[in-house]
Design a protein around this motif. Structure first.
Motif, mmCIF file in Angstrom:
data_model
loop_
_atom_site.group_PDB
_atom_site.id
_atom_site.type_symbol
_atom_site.label_atom_id
_atom_site.label_comp_id
_atom_site.label_asym_id
_atom_site.label_seq_id
_atom_site.Cartn_x
_atom_site.Cartn_y
_atom_site.Cartn_z
ATOM 1 N N ALA A 146 0.828 -1.211 0.000
ATOM 2 C CA ALA A 146 0.000 0.000 0.000
ATOM 3 C C ALA A 146 0.859 1.255 0.000
ATOM 4 N N TYR A 147 2.179 1.087 0.168
ATOM 5 C CA TYR A 147 3.066 2.236 0.290
ATOM 6 C C TYR A 147 3.670 2.624 -1.055
ATOM 7 N N TYR A 148 3.639 3.909 -1.334
ATOM 8 C CA TYR A 148 4.228 4.467 -2.548
ATOM 9 C C TYR A 148 5.412 5.327 -2.119
ATOM 10 N N ARG A 149 6.632 4.786 -2.288
ATOM 11 C CA ARG A 149 7.833 5.460 -1.801
ATOM 12 C C ARG A 149 8.959 5.346 -2.837
ATOM 13 N N PRO A 150 8.772 5.974 -3.983
ATOM 14 C CA PRO A 150 9.740 5.786 -5.077
ATOM 15 C C PRO A 150 11.136 6.297 -4.785
ATOM 16 N N ILE A 151 11.270 7.333 -3.936
ATOM 17 C CA ILE A 151 12.614 7.849 -3.662
ATOM 18 C C ILE A 151 13.466 6.789 -2.979
ATOM 19 N N GLN A 152 12.874 6.020 -2.081
ATOM 20 C CA GLN A 152 13.615 4.934 -1.449
ATOM 21 C C GLN A 152 14.077 3.925 -2.496
ATOM 22 N N THR A 153 13.187 3.577 -3.412
ATOM 23 C CA THR A 153 13.558 2.648 -4.475
ATOM 24 C C THR A 153 14.691 3.206 -5.321
ATOM 25 N N VAL A 154 14.650 4.492 -5.617
ATOM 26 C CA VAL A 154 15.710 5.114 -6.412
ATOM 27 C C VAL A 154 17.054 4.977 -5.710
ATOM 28 N N THR A 155 17.081 5.151 -4.399
ATOM 29 C CA THR A 155 18.352 5.003 -3.681
ATOM 30 C C THR A 155 18.861 3.563 -3.748
ATOM 31 N N HIS A 156 17.942 2.592 -3.728
ATOM 32 C CA HIS A 156 18.365 1.194 -3.864
ATOM 33 C C HIS A 156 18.898 0.923 -5.267
ATOM 34 N N ILE A 157 18.308 1.559 -6.264
ATOM 35 C CA ILE A 157 18.790 1.401 -7.638
ATOM 36 C C ILE A 157 20.207 1.949 -7.764
ATOM 37 N N ILE A 158 20.451 3.109 -7.153
ATOM 38 C CA ILE A 158 21.794 3.700 -7.202
ATOM 39 C C ILE A 158 22.797 2.794 -6.492
ATOM 40 N N ASP A 159 22.427 2.264 -5.335
ATOM 41 C CA ASP A 159 23.317 1.351 -4.606
ATOM 42 C C ASP A 159 23.626 0.108 -5.430
ATOM 43 N N ALA A 160 22.574 -0.470 -6.033
ATOM 44 C CA ALA A 160 22.761 -1.687 -6.823
ATOM 45 C C ALA A 160 23.632 -1.411 -8.044
ATOM 46 N N HIS A 161 23.466 -0.231 -8.638
ATOM 47 C CA HIS A 161 24.247 0.121 -9.817
ATOM 48 C C HIS A 161 25.726 0.278 -9.473
ATOM 49 N N ILE A 162 25.999 0.788 -8.262
ATOM 50 C CA ILE A 162 27.387 1.027 -7.854
ATOM 51 C C ILE A 162 28.016 -0.218 -7.237
ATOM 52 N N GLY A 163 27.296 -0.864 -6.331
ATOM 53 C CA GLY A 163 27.903 -1.929 -5.535
ATOM 54 C C GLY A 163 27.326 -3.310 -5.708
ATOM 55 N N GLY A 164 26.396 -3.480 -6.655
ATOM 56 C CA GLY A 164 25.812 -4.800 -6.844
ATOM 57 C C GLY A 164 25.002 -5.226 -5.630
ATOM 58 N N GLU A 165 25.233 -6.451 -5.158
ATOM 59 C CA GLU A 165 24.514 -6.970 -3.993
ATOM 60 C C GLU A 165 25.314 -6.853 -2.705
ATOM 61 N N ASN A 166 26.452 -6.182 -2.774
ATOM 62 C CA ASN A 166 27.320 -6.025 -1.606
ATOM 63 C C ASN A 166 26.647 -5.111 -0.579
ATOM 64 N N TRP B 175 19.644 -0.400 9.788
ATOM 65 C CA TRP B 175 18.682 -1.205 9.025
ATOM 66 C C TRP B 175 18.495 -0.548 7.666
ATOM 67 N N ILE B 176 18.805 -1.244 6.601
ATOM 68 C CA ILE B 176 18.829 -0.633 5.274
ATOM 69 C C ILE B 176 17.517 0.079 4.924
ATOM 70 N N PRO B 177 16.342 -0.532 5.081
ATOM 71 C CA PRO B 177 15.102 0.209 4.778
ATOM 72 C C PRO B 177 14.840 1.374 5.720
ATOM 73 N N GLY B 178 15.561 1.425 6.858
ATOM 74 C CA GLY B 178 15.384 2.526 7.791
ATOM 75 C C GLY B 178 15.806 3.864 7.217
ATOM 76 N N ARG B 179 16.513 3.836 6.090
ATOM 77 C CA ARG B 179 16.942 5.085 5.456
ATOM 78 C C ARG B 179 15.765 5.968 5.053
ATOM 79 N N ILE B 180 14.577 5.377 4.985
ATOM 80 C CA ILE B 180 13.399 6.147 4.600
ATOM 81 C C ILE B 180 13.200 7.343 5.529
ATOM 82 N N ASP B 181 13.492 7.151 6.821
ATOM 83 C CA ASP B 181 13.314 8.238 7.783
ATOM 84 C C ASP B 181 14.398 9.306 7.638
#
Length: 206
Positions: A66-86, A138-144
């Motif tokens: 039910a949550y719409y939080r695209p900015i958080q997803t964008v940060t995960h995309i940037i992390d994945a693009h730079i560091g993969g799954e590390n 906690w990685i998803p805690g970055r939302i705050d």
């Protein structure tokens, strides 16, 4: 003088990083870490999906939410693009976002009239307070942290606009408020809070 210029922000960065540097060695926990880092990796590893993130819920593509939080997803995309799954890169991003949020809090306190010493002390207390450990470790805690950054910057630019009447500050306020709305639902409270800040700013001058 220690509190002159950007030295308080540098102090916040150094002390905050020394406290939370240990989190850089942390792995993933199965409380959304594995979902956002591992389950979504194929989606996040494609930088072009930044635009797609604004069309989907936070759990896309592995589930519904039910949550719409695209900015958080964008940060995960940037992390994945730079560091993969590390997980190191995800935790590093969390630390940096927390330090930016703490610095923004110092700027906000200074903007509403707190003496720099008090503003620095309160921002530093926020930086190292154990109640905020989850937002950093906690990685998803970055939302705050993300929400804090955009809310505080939006408020600062709004107050600057009130003082100068320059449209560039109002545009920056709207831009940060929009980013806050794309970050977390609580951003809807910002206009209400801003009704009280200008009226009480003088009373808060210490």
């Amino acid at each position: 003088m220690f509190l002159a210029g950007l030295r308080p922000i540098l102090g916040i960065a150094v002390i905050g990083f020394s406290v939370y540097a240990i989190t850089l060695s942390f792995g993933l926990v199965h409380l959304d870490d594995s979902r956002y880092v591992l389950d979504h990796y194929q989606f996040n590893s494609r930088f072009s999906n930044i635009f797609e993130a604004f069309k989907q819920n936070i759990n896309y593509p592995s589930g519904e939410s039910a949550y719409y939080r695209p900015i958080q997803t964008v940060t995960h995309i940037i992390d994945a693009h730079i560091g993969g799954e590390n997980p190191f890169f995800y935790h590093f991003t969390n630390v940096i976002l927390h330090l930016i949020a703490s610095s923004a809090l110092f700027l906000f306190f200074s903007k509403i009239g707190f003496k720099r010493g008090l503003a620095f002390f309160l921002a530093l207390l926020f930086t190292v307070h154990p109640a905020l450990a989850g937002a950093v470790a906690w990685i998803p805690g970055r939302i705050d942290s993300l929400l804090t950054i955009f809310i505080l910057l939006s408020a600062i630019f709004f107050l600057q606009y009130r003082e100068t009447k320059r449209l560039m500050y109002f545009a920056a306020h709207i831009a940060c408020f929009t980013l806050a709305l794309f970050t977390k639902e609580l951003a809807l409270m910002l206009p209400l809070l801003l009704l009280f800040v200008p009226a009480h700013a003088l009373a808060l001058r210490l």
